[in-house]
Scaffold this motif. Sequence first.
Motif, PDB file in Angstrom:
ATOM      1  N   ALA A 220     -18.554  -7.996  -1.829  1.00  0.00           N
ATOM      2  CA  ALA A 220     -17.532  -7.848  -0.929  1.00  0.00           C
ATOM      3  C   ALA A 220     -16.474  -6.324  -1.090  1.00  0.00           C
ATOM      4  N   PRO A 221     -16.214  -5.877  -0.164  1.00  0.00           N
ATOM      5  CA  PRO A 221     -15.211  -4.687  -0.528  1.00  0.00           C
ATOM      6  C   PRO A 221     -14.037  -5.694  -1.158  1.00  0.00           C
ATOM      7  N   GLY A 222     -13.268  -4.993  -2.460  1.00  0.00           N
ATOM      8  CA  GLY A 222     -11.699  -5.668  -3.127  1.00  0.00           C
ATOM      9  C   GLY A 222     -12.500  -6.747  -4.218  1.00  0.00           C
TER      10      GLY A 222
ATOM     11  N   GLU B 155       1.252  -0.879   0.093  1.00  0.00           N
ATOM     12  CA  GLU B 155       0.063   0.125  -0.022  1.00  0.00           C
ATOM     13  C   GLU B 155       0.922   1.478   0.059  1.00  0.00           C
ATOM     14  N   LYS B 156       1.969   1.117   0.597  1.00  0.00           N
ATOM     15  CA  LYS B 156       3.577   2.166   0.614  1.00  0.00           C
ATOM     16  C   LYS B 156       3.875   2.931  -0.767  1.00  0.00           C
ATOM     17  N   GLN B 157       3.698   1.968  -1.603  1.00  0.00           N
ATOM     18  CA  GLN B 157       3.578   2.467  -3.245  1.00  0.00           C
ATOM     19  C   GLN B 157       2.644   2.810  -3.780  1.00  0.00           C
TER      20      GLN B 157
ATOM     21  N   GLU C  92     -17.695  -0.599  -2.201  1.00  0.00           N
ATOM     22  CA  GLU C  92     -16.268   0.622  -1.255  1.00  0.00           C
ATOM     23  C   GLU C  92     -16.520   1.894  -1.022  1.00  0.00           C
ATOM     24  N   LYS C  93     -17.503   2.086  -1.940  1.00  0.00           N
ATOM     25  CA  LYS C  93     -17.694   3.530  -1.972  1.00  0.00           C
ATOM     26  C   LYS C  93     -18.582   4.244  -1.323  1.00  0.00           C
ATOM     27  N   HIS C  94     -20.117   3.883  -1.078  1.00  0.00           N
ATOM     28  CA  HIS C  94     -21.428   4.132  -0.959  1.00  0.00           C
ATOM     29  C   HIS C  94     -21.545   3.596   0.165  1.00  0.00           C
ATOM     30  N   PHE C  95     -21.813   2.041   0.974  1.00  0.00           N
ATOM     31  CA  PHE C  95     -21.769   1.371   2.339  1.00  0.00           C
ATOM     32  C   PHE C  95     -20.842   0.941   3.192  1.00  0.00           C
TER      33      PHE C  95
ATOM     34  N   GLU D 133      -5.521   6.478  -3.017  1.00  0.00           N
ATOM     35  CA  GLU D 133      -6.087   5.092  -3.562  1.00  0.00           C
ATOM     36  C   GLU D 133      -5.644   4.039  -1.910  1.00  0.00           C
ATOM     37  N   ARG D 134      -5.275   4.569  -0.811  1.00  0.00           N
ATOM     38  CA  ARG D 134      -4.536   3.381   0.049  1.00  0.00           C
ATOM     39  C   ARG D 134      -5.848   3.044   0.992  1.00  0.00           C
ATOM     40  N   SER D 135      -6.052   1.273   1.459  1.00  0.00           N
ATOM     41  CA  SER D 135      -6.937   1.634   2.269  1.00  0.00           C
ATOM     42  C   SER D 135      -8.004   1.698   3.517  1.00  0.00           C
ATOM     43  N   GLU D 136      -8.403   2.565   3.689  1.00  0.00           N
ATOM     44  CA  GLU D 136      -8.764   2.859   4.874  1.00  0.00           C
ATOM     45  C   GLU D 136      -8.519   1.488   6.373  1.00  0.00           C
TER      46      GLU D 136
END
Length: 479
Positions: A397-399, A291-293, A360-363, A298-301
């Motif tokens: 599912a997310p992702g 994720e650091k890249q 990912e965005k809404h719920f 864009e990184r996941s919360e």
Amino acid sequence: MFNNRTKIKELLQSDKTDYDVIVMGWVRSFRNNQFIAMNDGSTNNNLQVVAELGKFDETTLRKITTGASIKVAGSIISSLGKGQKVELKAKTIEILGESDADKFPLQPKKHSLEFLREIAHLRFRTNTFGSIFRIRHSLAFAVHKFFNDKGFVYLHTPIITASDAEGAGETFHVTSFDLENPPKNDDGSVNFKEDFFGKATNLTVSGQLEGELGAMGFGEVYTFGPTFRAENSNTTRHLAEFWMIEPEMAFSDLDDNANLAEEFIKYIIGYVLDNNKDDLEFLASRLLEEEKQKPLQERSEMGLLEKLQFVINNNFERLTYTEAIDILRESNHNKKKKFQYIIDKWGVDLQSEHERYLVEKHFKKPVILTNYPKEIKAFYMRSNDDGKTVAAMDILAPGIGEIVGGSQREERLDKLTERMKEMNIPVEELSWYLDTRRFGTVPHAGFGLGFERLVLFVTGMTNIRDVIPFPRTPKSAEF
Ligand code: ATP
Ligand code: MN
């Protein structure tokens, strides 16, 4: 007896010291001609083996190379070095299998997933794939445990079938014909009456129809086996050979189905959180590095473990297809034409970009979508009273996007045959299936969960080729 070894996982779990053991495994690294990092696949954590200077002959020491297999006898002592509580002080070291360091493709450094995919026959010896496939194993075990504890019968549905459950036609043919010269009918078409099974057959795309037969006798059954789809979709979420879990429950409606699916997903995730902590932590830190890249936005919360905890502690969002379409249509994303496929009317099939927007965005959590338009769903799904929708459910599912597809089945014979005719499904050929509706039909429901999509979700990996030991995808059937 050769196998009098103790597994490294067991040794590292305990603080006990000053006892003798035999350990066998593979060398991950050897430093200062003294410290061997040894792994036997039971855990990602290596056992440090100390070969005291001057105690072992040069020939042996030279053969302790990355990838070599060794048998070490010695005593477990408390470790002075950091990183481990105990270590093994070697008395004897036997080289079981040499490994030419110049030729062995795995070096003690980070390799790319793409490179490891090319040497998938060796990738089990890396930390990442060790963790992934131990987790995959645990998930599979948890699947059986969940259903067994609930009294479901594990039904082995056939791999070779004469039906295409989805009516999608994306099947692999099974034949024993000489493909150069198959028997022909007068009109030039292949005469399958002369083939092994006396008709055209294919690899199964789903065990559902057979599952329904089982449910009509046992009440509740599940299948867990390989399924095959010749869909030419070269995505990070599709395989040509994948494993599917398909429960089927008599005396159940769509709600019961959604409840079971949610409970099931939470249970198996909880199982690996309880039983695969080391492996999950390893993958979580791996993911953090990846994720650091990425650019900040864009990184996941959430980290991997947080995400899994979140899923088991929160209810999945439930809404209808119609409600989802309204949300999507009204979204800024849609208005600013950021979707590749703009949502402009009720009735369209959702693309994975829409599914991912919802979760990912809404719920920001898993979503159960129900009651889809009948035109975009399979013939066996139960018609709702509105005449437009069917009692279908997808879990997103997310992702990942779609992870589960299921429905309440049409149990009314007249409605089912009518729908089959409308959709050109051969009623005669599926007469055996219709018998469930002719004799003692009951409301029933079930779903299919793509096992690899679940493994993707749990491991935080992003390419489905990395969560099945030997991936089969278009133009690739290696190993
Ligand atoms: P998708 O729209 O993602 O292609 P689908 O609608 O074709 O999925 P179903 O026929 O409902 O999927 O199959 C049930 C489940 O099997 C899906 O929810 C998904 O988890 C999984 N699945 C389907 N196709 C594949 C595939 N080619 N590779 C891996 N898993 C799959
Ligand atoms: Mn598909």
